[in-house]
Structure formats: C-alpha cells, structure tokens
Design an enzyme around this catalytic site. Structure first.
Site, short mmCIF file in Angstrom:
data_model
loop_
_atom_site.label_atom_id
_atom_site.label_comp_id
_atom_site.label_asym_id
_atom_site.label_seq_id
_atom_site.Cartn_x
_atom_site.Cartn_y
_atom_site.Cartn_z
N GLU A 142 -11.14 -0.87 -2.91
CA GLU A 142 -10.39 -0.23 -1.89
C GLU A 142 -9.34 0.52 -2.30
OE1 GLU A 142 -9.57 -3.38 0.61
OE2 GLU A 142 -7.83 -4.21 -0.43
N ASP A 175 0.96 -1.22 0.14
CA ASP A 175 -0.08 -0.11 -0.07
C ASP A 175 0.80 1.20 0.09
OD1 ASP A 175 -2.08 -1.79 0.32
OD2 ASP A 175 -1.95 -1.61 2.33
#
Length: 513
Positions: free
Chosen positions: A206, A39
């Site tokens: 997401e 991420d």
C-alpha cells in the site's frame, strides 16, 4: 532550525598549501513533523514545499504545512477546516498533492457514510486552499485507499491506488486508471500493476508514491502491518519503464526498515532539493511508540550504480528527539480564535470562543463531552489548565483529559463543587474518585503521565500548592488509550447539558523524555 547553505565554489590554492577543510554536508535526516502525522505527503510548487498527513478521526481534516527548506514547516491551514465532505463519514487517510496548470489537487481516502473506503479528490486555486470537494473516484467492494496521481510516459495522468483486500483476508493489488481532463473522474479500464507476493510484504502492499528518474518509473510502497505495538511495516521499491508495467521489485527490498530508534517506517512521498533525494515518511519513535503515534521523518537516499534507491543502513537516520522542551505548549488563549494546532473528534466540531485571554467551551452531553485537543510529542509529560470554577453552571463539568478517542479517555473533571477522575473505556464510563472542593474562583487541574502508561492527577486552589487525588486503591493505567492507528491527545473538556459553558484560562504541557 535553519539550514546552512552548502558552498558550491572551489577555492584555488598556491603550490605547497593545503586546502581548507570542506564544509560539513548538511544533514536533512530529521523528524520534521513531530507528533501524530501518519502517511505524510510532500510536493514542491514554485519555490515552496507543501505537506500534509492523515488526520483519521480528528478534525480539522488534513493539515497543510509549508516550507522553503524541507526542515522548517509551518502549519498554515487544513484541506477541510470545518467539516467533512457531505458524502464521507470517517477514515480520512493518506492525502496526496498533485499540481497542474496552476491548480492544486488533493487525492485522499475516506469512508463513504455507511459504505466502503473510497479514493476521492478536492481541488483549489492555491495549495493552502480553500478546497472544493469533487467526491469519490473509486470505491471497490473491498475498499479503495491510498490514491496517488502520476503522468505516464505519454503525459496522460493516471490515478494509482490500492485495493484494500487485506480488510477481507484477500490480496491487495495496486491499480492504475486514467483520469479525465478535469482530473475529477476515472475513464477507461483499470490495470493491475502488482500485488503482495513477497514474504516481507505480509498481507498487503500500500501507500504507493511514484517518481520518474533516468527513464524509469519508481514506486515506493509500504508492506506488512502499519500500526500499533506489534507493527512490522517497512518500505520497498519497484520500477518500470512504462507506468502500466511490467513492474520489477527490487531484490534488496525492503530498502527502509526499523532500527533501535525508529520502528515501522513507511508510507512516504519522494521529493528533491538541490539534487539530493528524500523520502518524507512516517515511523514510530521507539521510546514513545503508539502513545505519540507515527511521526513525519525525512530520510535521504541516493541512486546506486544499478539505478536503485539506497538509504544509509537501510533504516531512518534521523536522530531521536532529545530536547523535548522545544515541543512544550503554553497557550494563554490570546487573539480571537483557537490556533490551528487544536483538534476535535471528527463530526463533533466544538462551540469554542476565544476572547479576553480565555477559552469558552460550550458543554456537550456526550460520554466525554465537548473536546478540544492537542497532539502529544512524548510519552512522559505534565499538562495543566486553570478553569473558572465559581462560574461553572450547575451540572456542567470542565476538565483535563488524556484522550485516545471519544470512547477511551482518562479525565480530571470539576463541577458541582466536586472533582472526579473519570475512566472511559470502550464507551463505558466510571467515576473512580470523588473529592469535594471548598468554594474558590479558579481551580487548577494537572495531569501527569509516565511512559504513556502510569497516570496521576492533582489540583490546586491557589495555582501553587498541589493536592494529589487519592488513587492508592487502584492503578491509573493508560495502556488502553491509543487506538490502533492514532496517538494520544491531551484535551480540554466541557461536559453537560446544552447551555452550559466552561471557561479555561490557559493550557500548558511540559514534555520529558
């Protein structure tokens, strides 16, 4: 590696002469954060790029990197270098930078102690910190994750986040809500932007990251299963003229998907350099996959005639890492403290002292003990350390371990005149091998692993001649080590009652493909 500057000027040529061959276009498609850095986020502040990534259940929390060129990154600190904020207990995911009026904000995910996942914020006067935590902004019943700050078309700042519905078998809408002037609380009403309604997205969308280009808001986002051996993550994009919608998903989604070299690319942030556009995102290397974890890749894209972003071959073009010797480690414990790349299990900050070229690690009586660890870069490698064996207190053990988390590890431990191979799986501890060692001042320990799966341990009393530990009657298999969302670490360990100290003279890792 350094970047050659691209030539911007044209050369005039006399009639009949041929122009010189134009300079090669520098490729930025590379692994820029090798190792377990899921991420990843990037932002440009002044003339410097700043990056961070998920740290999950390892401290220190949220590494901070700086770069001038997007390719060469230096680890300069952490958002929370010593301990977690008082309100938060675990799941430190997906930090995102936002800079405004000379102040830097980090919007991040963490789980409230005994409660749900929340999006929270910390801020600092400088991107490198120190950061002050302001606590959670939103924590829905299903959980709230992956916060991203973005101004709307009027300049009002909004927080974009995902409702974590997949955690309870529900859909996962992406929400937006305005932030207050201090950027530390939400005001007004939340607006749903879109959810997971395309087949390729599976149970979720997401990892939103937004950028404005040619009058459009573009949201890069991830869909499907992020992690582990069976992952099928990919990246899509949607756009809207207004931040609050309506949003249109690209018909060609996913725009970034797997190939033979990289698996499950997703959850990235957009950046620009000299008019070229990039997504800093994570992906698993096919050769090492879950054993190393999700690595930080830079992938260049262009804007097509219809205004949509396009990646070459719809997949990461970063070449596989081949010269693994670049990531070898040789730490002689110089200086007065451990380097910034060392980690420890969240909430278990070790009592570690560096002096006179040695690491002194205070023992802990937990299952595995006190741990200081380094990320791995390959699934095949050798690691070694030399301990002061003669000075180990009674019932204090010093060792070298491959660690998934504090409940899953394989370790070679020395103490009480013996060597043990410890097998720790799902919190259950077992001593597989015990060997008595003749008295000696120092003892070297070695761990070898092939493909993240097969393990072998050896020891040396002179640092030259190695004696393998007998494992003929069983197989040392490490396939169980990686948690669903993290890679394996190599660690130094001190286990025993309070007061015992283990002394390490070095730490070496030699990688292979």
């Amino acid at each position: 590696m350094s970047i050659e500057l691209e030539l911007a000027a044209r050369q005039a040529f006399a009639p009949g002469t041929l122009p010189a061959t134009p300079p090669a276009r520098t490729s930025y498609d590379h692994v820029v954060l090798p190792g377990d850095f899921p991420d990843p986020t990037v932002v440009k502040i002044g003339d410097t790029y700043w990056a961070s990534a998920t740290s999950a259940e390892w401290g220190a929390i949220f590494p901070i990197f700086s770069s001038k060129n997007l390719l060469d990154w230096e680890l300069v600190g952490h958002v929370f270098p010593e301990k977690a904020p008082d309100w938060a207990g675990s799941n430190f995911w997906a930090p995102e930078f936002y800079q405004e009026n000379g102040r830097t904000y980090v919007y991040y995910t963490a789980r409230r102690k005994g409660g749900m996942l929340c999006v929270a914020v910390a801020s600092a006067d400088h991107p490198a910190g120190p950061y002050v935590d302001h606590g959670p902004l939103v924590g829905q019943e299903a959980g709230s994750i992956d916060g991203f700050a973005m101004p709307d078309e009027h300049g009002d700042l909004y927080l974009i986040w995902k409702e974590d519905g997949n955690s309870c078998h529900q859909d996962t809408p992406i929400w937006a809500q305005r932030l207050n002037d201090e950027r530390t609380a939400l005001i007004g009403e939340a607006t749903e932007l879109f959810g997971n309604d395309a087949k390729w997205e599976g149970p979720l969308v997401e990892g939103s990251a937004l950028v404005r280009h040619d009058g459009w808001f573009y949201m890069f986002y991830a869909g499907n299963s992020c992690c582990g051996k069976g992952c099928n993550y990919a990246t899509g994009v949607a756009r809207s003229r207004n931040l609050l919608g309506p949003w249109e998903k690209h018909e060609q989604n996913p725009i970034l998907d797997r190939n033979a070299t990289w698996k499950c690319p997703g959850h990235g942030t957009v950046c620009e350099l000299d008019g070229r556009w990039f997504l800093l995102h994570h992906a698993y290397a096919a050769e090492s996959h879950e054993f190393v974890g999700r690595q930080g890749l830079l992938s260049e894209f262009t804007w097509n005639a219809e205004g949509w972003p396009e990646f070459v071959n719809r997949s990461p073009q970063a070449p596989a890492l081949t010269d693994m010797s670049r990531f070898n480690i040789a730490d002689e414990f110089e200086g007065e403290q451990l380097g910034l790349a060392w980690q420890w299990p969240l909430g278990q900050v070790p009592a570690a002292t560096v002096r006179h070229g040695q690491l002194h690690l205070a023992a802990d009586n937990s299952r595995l003990g006190a741990v200081v660890a380094r990320r791995t870069h390959a699934a095949t490698y050798k690691a070694a350390t030399t301990i002061d064996f003669a000075s180990l207190p009674v019932d204090t053990y010093a060792g070298l371990a491959a660690v998934g988390d504090p409940y899953n590890a394989l370790a070679l431990m020395a103490g009480n005149g013996q060597l043990h191979i410890w097998h720790l799986r799902s919190g259950k501890h077992q001593s597989l091998v015990q060997v008595f060692i003749e008295p000696c001042d120092t003892l070297s320990l070695r761990l070898e692993v092939w493909g993240g799966q097969r393990y072998r341990f050896a020891y040396s009393t002179d640092g030259t001649t190695w004696q393998p530990l007998p494992t003929e009657n069983f197989s040392l298999n490490g396939t169980y080590l990686p948690p669903w969302d993290r890679g394996v670490r190599v660690a130094l360990v001190a286990q025993g009652e309070t007061g015992g100290v283990a002394t390490f003279n070095n730490f070496v890792v030699r990688n292979q493909r």
